[in-house]
Design a protein around this motif. Structure first.
Motif, mmCIF file in Angstrom:
data_model
loop_
_atom_site.group_PDB
_atom_site.id
_atom_site.type_symbol
_atom_site.label_atom_id
_atom_site.label_comp_id
_atom_site.label_asym_id
_atom_site.label_seq_id
_atom_site.Cartn_x
_atom_site.Cartn_y
_atom_site.Cartn_z
ATOM 1 N N LYS A 1 -6.548 -10.924 7.088
ATOM 2 C CA LYS A 1 -6.822 -9.606 7.662
ATOM 3 C C LYS A 1 -5.534 -8.986 8.211
ATOM 4 N N ASN A 2 -5.409 -7.688 8.021
ATOM 5 C CA ASN A 2 -4.247 -6.900 8.464
ATOM 6 C C ASN A 2 -2.955 -7.284 7.745
ATOM 7 N N GLN A 3 -3.098 -8.022 6.631
ATOM 8 C CA GLN A 3 -1.911 -8.365 5.848
ATOM 9 C C GLN A 3 -2.159 -8.108 4.364
ATOM 10 N N PHE A 4 -2.993 -8.944 3.744
ATOM 11 C CA PHE A 4 -3.303 -8.792 2.321
ATOM 12 C C PHE A 4 -4.741 -8.346 2.063
ATOM 13 N N VAL B 1 -14.286 -13.125 9.666
ATOM 14 C CA VAL B 1 -14.756 -14.281 10.430
ATOM 15 C C VAL B 1 -13.584 -15.200 10.776
ATOM 16 N N VAL B 2 -12.725 -15.452 9.789
ATOM 17 C CA VAL B 2 -11.560 -16.313 10.030
ATOM 18 C C VAL B 2 -10.683 -15.728 11.135
ATOM 19 N N ASP B 3 -10.454 -14.424 11.075
ATOM 20 C CA ASP B 3 -9.613 -13.768 12.078
ATOM 21 C C ASP B 3 -10.195 -13.967 13.490
ATOM 22 N N PHE B 4 -11.500 -13.808 13.608
ATOM 23 C CA PHE B 4 -12.160 -14.009 14.907
ATOM 24 C C PHE B 4 -12.009 -15.447 15.385
ATOM 25 N N LEU B 5 -12.231 -16.403 14.488
ATOM 26 C CA LEU B 5 -12.176 -17.815 14.872
ATOM 27 C C LEU B 5 -10.762 -18.241 15.250
ATOM 28 N N VAL B 6 -9.763 -17.705 14.564
ATOM 29 C CA VAL B 6 -8.369 -18.019 14.900
ATOM 30 C C VAL B 6 -8.039 -17.519 16.303
ATOM 31 N N LYS C 1 0.829 -1.202 0.000
ATOM 32 C CA LYS C 1 0.000 0.000 0.000
ATOM 33 C C LYS C 1 0.865 1.254 0.000
ATOM 34 N N GLY C 2 0.459 2.218 -0.818
ATOM 35 C CA GLY C 2 1.175 3.480 -0.878
ATOM 36 C C GLY C 2 2.389 3.474 -1.768
ATOM 37 N N VAL C 3 2.731 2.315 -2.337
ATOM 38 C CA VAL C 3 3.896 2.197 -3.211
ATOM 39 C C VAL C 3 3.413 2.052 -4.660
ATOM 40 N N PRO C 4 3.996 2.785 -5.612
ATOM 41 C CA PRO C 4 3.570 2.639 -7.014
ATOM 42 C C PRO C 4 3.584 1.180 -7.458
ATOM 43 N N LEU C 5 2.546 0.788 -8.175
ATOM 44 C CA LEU C 5 2.441 -0.596 -8.628
ATOM 45 C C LEU C 5 3.621 -0.982 -9.516
ATOM 46 N N LYS C 6 4.121 -0.046 -10.285
ATOM 47 C CA LYS C 6 5.258 -0.309 -11.174
ATOM 48 C C LYS C 6 6.479 -0.773 -10.378
ATOM 49 N N ASP D 1 8.538 -20.050 -19.986
ATOM 50 C CA ASP D 1 7.927 -18.729 -20.114
ATOM 51 C C ASP D 1 7.030 -18.434 -18.915
ATOM 52 N N TYR D 2 6.840 -17.153 -18.650
ATOM 53 C CA TYR D 2 6.125 -16.767 -17.436
ATOM 54 C C TYR D 2 5.470 -15.400 -17.610
ATOM 55 N N GLY D 3 4.444 -15.159 -16.816
ATOM 56 C CA GLY D 3 3.785 -13.861 -16.744
ATOM 57 C C GLY D 3 3.465 -13.561 -15.302
ATOM 58 N N PHE D 4 2.839 -12.412 -15.072
ATOM 59 C CA PHE D 4 2.494 -11.994 -13.709
ATOM 60 C C PHE D 4 1.009 -11.643 -13.613
ATOM 61 N N HIS D 5 0.395 -11.992 -12.477
ATOM 62 C CA HIS D 5 -0.824 -11.359 -12.013
ATOM 63 C C HIS D 5 -0.395 -10.230 -11.074
ATOM 64 N N LEU D 6 -1.256 -9.249 -10.881
ATOM 65 C CA LEU D 6 -0.916 -8.134 -10.005
ATOM 66 C C LEU D 6 -1.912 -8.046 -8.858
ATOM 67 N N MET D 7 -1.406 -8.044 -7.630
ATOM 68 C CA MET D 7 -2.252 -7.885 -6.453
ATOM 69 C C MET D 7 -2.731 -6.439 -6.336
ATOM 70 N N VAL D 8 -4.010 -6.269 -6.041
ATOM 71 C CA VAL D 8 -4.574 -4.949 -5.764
ATOM 72 C C VAL D 8 -5.094 -4.965 -4.331
ATOM 73 N N SER D 9 -4.495 -4.165 -3.456
ATOM 74 C CA SER D 9 -4.891 -4.155 -2.050
ATOM 75 C C SER D 9 -5.597 -2.865 -1.646
ATOM 76 N N GLU D 10 -5.539 -1.858 -2.520
ATOM 77 C CA GLU D 10 -6.217 -0.593 -2.258
ATOM 78 C C GLU D 10 -6.567 0.049 -3.599
ATOM 79 N N VAL D 11 -7.595 0.858 -3.576
ATOM 80 C CA VAL D 11 -7.987 1.592 -4.778
ATOM 81 C C VAL D 11 -8.081 3.070 -4.431
#
Length: 471
Positions: free
Chosen positions: A156-159, A189-194, A97-102, A119-129
């Motif tokens: 939660k609190n990570q990705f 919910v997962v965070d609460f149960l953990v 977060k806060g860092v240019p995607l590039k 050969d390989y490609g990338f998916h890009l994670m989007v965590s904020e808009v």
């Protein structure tokens, strides 16, 4: 240099026939019989299938997670993939977060440079808009050829991203021709149960599964599908593990929504009981979503056969048992999530699917290669054996028998999730763009020979034309 593969049986998502394949300049130049022109090399594939190279749409190579980094990088991971019949991987590029995607994309280029053997490609994670992200995404699609974005609904609190981020990503993807991917679990919910489990003194690996129930995956899958319909966009649900999620995907598709689903071999052959292995051995099987009760396996196989699930990824995310997985002794939430799957995805699916009559051989090709190429902007360059396509070809012995073991695998990790499992069918030789990477079950490739793939924009019509059901 011209090569001719003779006497093999070509298998695509639509056809199966005996033919010779002429390769020139890394491409398939002709398919037929009785070629009269001079060639530099003749490869005899008698008794073997010729499959298009497998495409793994879900890998995590040299990825930081839980205070450590996955054990396989772009060199060891792609070598293992090639041994297993995979000639293309699409890896997940994490962002901050806060860092240019590039900046994040460049970091992934640095990881893969001079290492990948396929050969390989990338998916890009989007965590904020925000405005910066919205301005960057169209440029990344156009210039970097990254046409798929990953949104986490868990960790939660990570990705984990919120619903607004997911919805606005879906809108952007619709406008600019990209496919949105989700890790679908209800992170709150997962965070609460953990936290509840740990407070009650429940620390063993089995509680990883018990705190991430199938209902949490089903709810998140349904929510993501509903937002996709609202945005009139397109969604790809990764690593579907259970009936709850399959039902939500099927319901969305019956409504005409553009929702696709991926499962993984671990969910097809392993079950929740593996997390109960003694002496902390259950930690080897900790990944998310977790393994489910065994009856879910039939649901997943039937969904693949009927076309409600379309693809098979590995979710390759390898951590050593000693020195990494054992970080979670006494606290299951600290066990690094992930397993070593990349090498066995292709042959295990053939053995359990085709050989046991669960799917047809054409469906096998569609699920491990063709449909992935169409969904992720690589078809017809990848994903099929056709004139003009890249000569990514697996020479496959359908009757070879082997026992999966960490003693013989090529992943850089100290255990195998499928240890002791017997499979029928094995890649003998693997070509990437016409050059051998694996020859007679020996690695002959070169680190750095793999090329980065700029992928085409997502097209609904192209995605829909992949084979759906072939009995």
């Amino acid at each position: 240099m011209k090569k001719l593969i003779k006497n093999g049986v070509v298998v695509t998502a639509a056809d199966q026939y005996e033919a010779d394949v002429l390769i020139e300049d890394g491409k398939i130049a002709a398919i037929g019989k009785n070629f009269s022109e001079n060639v530099d090399e003749i490869i005899d594939a008698k008794g073997a299938y010729l499959f298009p190279g497998g495409i793994d749409p879900h890998t995590h190579l040299e990825m930081p997670f839980g205070g450590t980094v996955t054990a396989d990088d772009f060199e060891t991971g792609t070598i293992a993939a090639a041994y297993g019949g995979t000639t293309t991987v699409i890896d997940f590029c994490l962002t901050d977060k806060g860092v240019p995607l590039k900046n994040s994309i460049q970091k992934w280029h640095d990881k893969s440079k001079d290492k990948a053997v396929i050969d390989y490609g990338f998916h890009l994670m989007v965590s904020e808009v925000n405005e910066n992200v919205l301005n960057e995404l169209p440029t990344i699609i156009e210039e970097d050829g990254i046409t798929s974005f990953k949104v986490f609904m868990a960790y939660k609190n990570q990705f984990m991203a919120d619903d607004e981020t997911l919805f606005r990503t879906l809108l952007t993807a619709k406008e600019h021709g990209a496919l949105v991917m989700v890790h679908a679990e209800n992170g709150d919910v997962v965070d609460f149960l953990v936290k509840k489990a740990l407070a009650e003194g429940n620390t063993d690996p089995i509680y990883h599964a018990l705190t991430r129930p199938p209902e949490a995956e089903g709810e998140a899958t349904g929510r993501a599908a509903a937002l996709t319909g609202l945005a009139d966009s397109q969604l790809y649900v990764v690593h579907v593990s259970c009936a709850d999620a399959v039902e939500k995907i099927e319901a969305a598709r019956k409504k005409g929504l553009h929702v696709y689903g991926e499962t993984c071999p671990q969910y097809l052959v392993l079950d929740q009981s593996y997390l109960e292995k003694p002496n902390f051995e259950g930690a080897k099987y900790v990944w998310s979503p977790p393994l489910r009760e065994k009856w879910n396996q039939d649901v997943l196989w039937n969904a693949l056969k009927s076309g409600q699930l379309q693809t098979l990824g590995s979710d390759q995310c390898s951590f050593n048992f000693k020195g990494q997985k054992d970080l979670g002794k006494g606290d299951f939430s600290k066990i690094p999530n992930g397993g070593p799957i990349i090498e066995d995805r292709f042959s295990l699916f053939f053995s359990e699917g085709v050989k046991k009559g669960r799917i047809s051989i054409n469906q096998f090709v569609d699920i491990v290669s063709t449909r992935i190429a169409k969904l992720f902007g690589l078809f017809p360059q990848k994903g099929t054996i056709a004139v003009g396509s890249d000569a990514d070809i697996v020479i496959f012995d359908p009757n070879a028998e082997r026992t999966i073991s960490a003693d013989t695998h090529h992943m850089n990790v100290d255990y195998n999730a499928f240890e002791g499992m017997k499979v029928t069918g094995e890649p003998i030789s693997v070509l990437s763009r016409g050059e051998f990477v694996i020859r007679d079950k020996a690695f002959v490739g070169n680190p750095g020979s793999g090329q980065y793939l700029k992928r085409k924009r997502f097209e609904r019509a192209t995605a829909a034309t992949a084979q759906k059901v072939l009995q």
